[in-house]
Design a protein around this motif. Sequence first.
Motif, mmCIF file in Angstrom:
data_model
loop_
_atom_site.group_PDB
_atom_site.id
_atom_site.type_symbol
_atom_site.label_atom_id
_atom_site.label_comp_id
_atom_site.label_asym_id
_atom_site.label_seq_id
_atom_site.Cartn_x
_atom_site.Cartn_y
_atom_site.Cartn_z
ATOM 1 N N ALA A 43 0.832 -1.215 0.000
ATOM 2 C CA ALA A 43 0.000 0.000 0.000
ATOM 3 C C ALA A 43 0.863 1.260 0.000
ATOM 4 C CB ALA A 43 -0.931 -0.019 1.215
ATOM 5 N N ILE A 44 1.909 1.252 0.803
ATOM 6 C CA ILE A 44 2.822 2.399 0.817
ATOM 7 C C ILE A 44 3.508 2.546 -0.540
ATOM 8 C CG2 ILE A 44 4.930 3.343 1.838
ATOM 9 C CD1 ILE A 44 2.631 3.550 3.732
ATOM 10 N N THR A 45 3.895 1.412 -1.114
ATOM 11 C CA THR A 45 4.547 1.438 -2.430
ATOM 12 C C THR A 45 3.613 2.002 -3.485
ATOM 13 O OG1 THR A 45 5.885 -0.499 -1.840
ATOM 14 C CG2 THR A 45 5.670 0.013 -4.185
ATOM 15 N N TRP A 46 2.361 1.547 -3.476
ATOM 16 C CA TRP A 46 1.366 2.046 -4.439
ATOM 17 C C TRP A 46 1.207 3.552 -4.300
ATOM 18 C CZ3 TRP A 46 -3.983 3.517 -3.298
ATOM 19 C CH2 TRP A 46 -4.753 3.750 -4.457
ATOM 20 N N TRP A 47 1.133 4.030 -3.061
ATOM 21 C CA TRP A 47 1.000 5.470 -2.826
ATOM 22 C C TRP A 47 2.220 6.219 -3.358
ATOM 23 C CZ3 TRP A 47 3.635 9.293 -0.261
ATOM 24 C CH2 TRP A 47 2.940 10.473 0.018
ATOM 25 N N MET A 48 3.407 5.694 -3.100
ATOM 26 C CA MET A 48 4.637 6.333 -3.580
ATOM 27 C C MET A 48 4.648 6.419 -5.107
ATOM 28 S SD MET A 48 6.924 7.027 -1.015
ATOM 29 C CE MET A 48 6.954 6.688 0.766
ATOM 30 N N LEU A 49 4.217 5.353 -5.767
ATOM 31 C CA LEU A 49 4.161 5.363 -7.226
ATOM 32 C C LEU A 49 3.175 6.412 -7.730
ATOM 33 C CD1 LEU A 49 4.185 1.501 -7.834
ATOM 34 C CD2 LEU A 49 5.957 3.101 -8.607
ATOM 35 N N ARG A 50 2.027 6.520 -7.078
ATOM 36 C CA ARG A 50 1.021 7.512 -7.488
ATOM 37 C C ARG A 50 1.529 8.936 -7.279
ATOM 38 N NH1 ARG A 50 -4.694 6.764 -4.986
ATOM 39 N NH2 ARG A 50 -5.341 7.937 -6.815
ATOM 40 N N GLN A 51 2.360 9.111 -6.265
ATOM 41 C CA GLN A 51 2.908 10.436 -5.971
ATOM 42 C C GLN A 51 4.184 10.718 -6.761
ATOM 43 O OE1 GLN A 51 1.278 12.638 -3.936
ATOM 44 N NE2 GLN A 51 -0.314 11.059 -3.898
ATOM 45 N N GLU A 52 4.572 9.753 -7.592
ATOM 46 C CA GLU A 52 5.770 9.870 -8.443
ATOM 47 C C GLU A 52 7.038 10.114 -7.626
ATOM 48 O OE1 GLU A 52 4.957 12.761 -11.473
ATOM 49 O OE2 GLU A 52 3.521 11.445 -12.500
ATOM 50 N N VAL A 53 7.118 9.468 -6.461
ATOM 51 C CA VAL A 53 8.339 9.519 -5.650
ATOM 52 C C VAL A 53 9.398 8.676 -6.344
ATOM 53 C CG1 VAL A 53 9.345 8.909 -3.417
ATOM 54 C CG2 VAL A 53 7.027 9.830 -3.528
ATOM 55 N N GLU A 96 3.379 -3.749 -11.288
ATOM 56 C CA GLU A 96 4.188 -2.558 -11.029
ATOM 57 C C GLU A 96 4.521 -2.443 -9.543
ATOM 58 O OE1 GLU A 96 4.074 2.250 -11.994
ATOM 59 O OE2 GLU A 96 2.196 1.180 -11.603
ATOM 60 N N VAL A 97 3.537 -2.680 -8.696
ATOM 61 C CA VAL A 97 3.760 -2.617 -7.251
ATOM 62 C C VAL A 97 4.663 -3.767 -6.808
ATOM 63 C CG1 VAL A 97 2.663 -2.809 -4.996
ATOM 64 C CG2 VAL A 97 1.644 -1.372 -6.768
ATOM 65 N N THR A 98 4.414 -4.950 -7.332
ATOM 66 C CA THR A 98 5.229 -6.115 -6.972
ATOM 67 C C THR A 98 6.701 -5.875 -7.281
ATOM 68 O OG1 THR A 98 3.384 -7.641 -7.310
ATOM 69 C CG2 THR A 98 5.604 -8.569 -7.403
ATOM 70 N N ALA A 99 6.973 -5.244 -8.424
ATOM 71 C CA ALA A 99 8.352 -4.996 -8.823
ATOM 72 C C ALA A 99 9.031 -3.949 -7.959
ATOM 73 C CB ALA A 99 8.394 -4.562 -10.287
ATOM 74 N N ALA A 100 8.245 -3.074 -7.322
ATOM 75 C CA ALA A 100 8.817 -1.946 -6.580
ATOM 76 C C ALA A 100 8.813 -2.123 -5.071
ATOM 77 C CB ALA A 100 8.057 -0.665 -6.941
ATOM 78 N N VAL A 101 8.033 -3.079 -4.562
ATOM 79 C CA VAL A 101 7.807 -3.133 -3.115
ATOM 80 C C VAL A 101 9.067 -3.452 -2.320
ATOM 81 C CG1 VAL A 101 7.080 -5.561 -3.107
ATOM 82 C CG2 VAL A 101 6.250 -3.996 -1.324
ATOM 83 N N SER A 102 9.991 -4.237 -2.849
ATOM 84 C CA SER A 102 11.200 -4.552 -2.089
ATOM 85 C C SER A 102 12.038 -3.306 -1.835
ATOM 86 C CB SER A 102 12.028 -5.618 -2.813
ATOM 87 O OG SER A 102 11.404 -6.880 -2.719
ATOM 88 N N ALA A 103 12.093 -2.417 -2.821
ATOM 89 C CA ALA A 103 12.870 -1.189 -2.663
ATOM 90 C C ALA A 103 12.265 -0.300 -1.574
ATOM 91 C CB ALA A 103 12.932 -0.426 -3.988
#
Length: 221
Positions: A43-53, A96-103
Amino acid sequence: MNTVTGLVVAMDGPSGSGKSSASRGVARALGLRYLDTGAMYRAITWWMLRQEVDLADPAAIAARALDPVLVMGTDPDAPAVTVDGADAAAPIRTAEVTAAVSAVSAVPEVRRRLVAEQREIIGAGGIVVEGRDIGTVVAPEAPVKIYLTASADARAARRTAELAGTTVEAQKAAMARRDTLDSTRKTDPLAMASDAVELDTTALNLEEVIAEVLRLIKEKV
């Protein structure tokens, strides 16, 4: 906590080991709440992606770690996830979230925030909690700790069956990458607690996994 009503069950293990389905099934069977801590990081990762962090910049992630408002449901039949009031249960499961969540989950500020929230939810007891560091970090005092494993082929096959447009080989590669990232991160790496029971689910179907976990819980409590 030696009664079922106040029981805390820690279920750890890598992706595709069967944690989610088994944890929900066990919670349902015992009338307990359920918490998917991995969904919180997603959920945090999804939010970060939406905010273009910039997810390649840990400092940028850390600076926004406290911003999203996250609410987790604990009903094993309908484990809701909302972020800033928006239903995020489906979006957090995208590739997209799966690929980014570890970071994102490797950033200490993110982990500190979510571990604190996880402990608050767990505090009332009567819950099955799944993740990667429950028995080692989040709830090391849990009376029942189970670490689910499975072969790489079995894990990849399970994940492929859940996702559209992917292959077993692609999932094996993705899982190997995520396992490496999760088990080697400096903060709260994926690991089995020294007093956890390891359960290999490779040759077991879901009903068999649930039955075995329930047997192990009965032995403990």
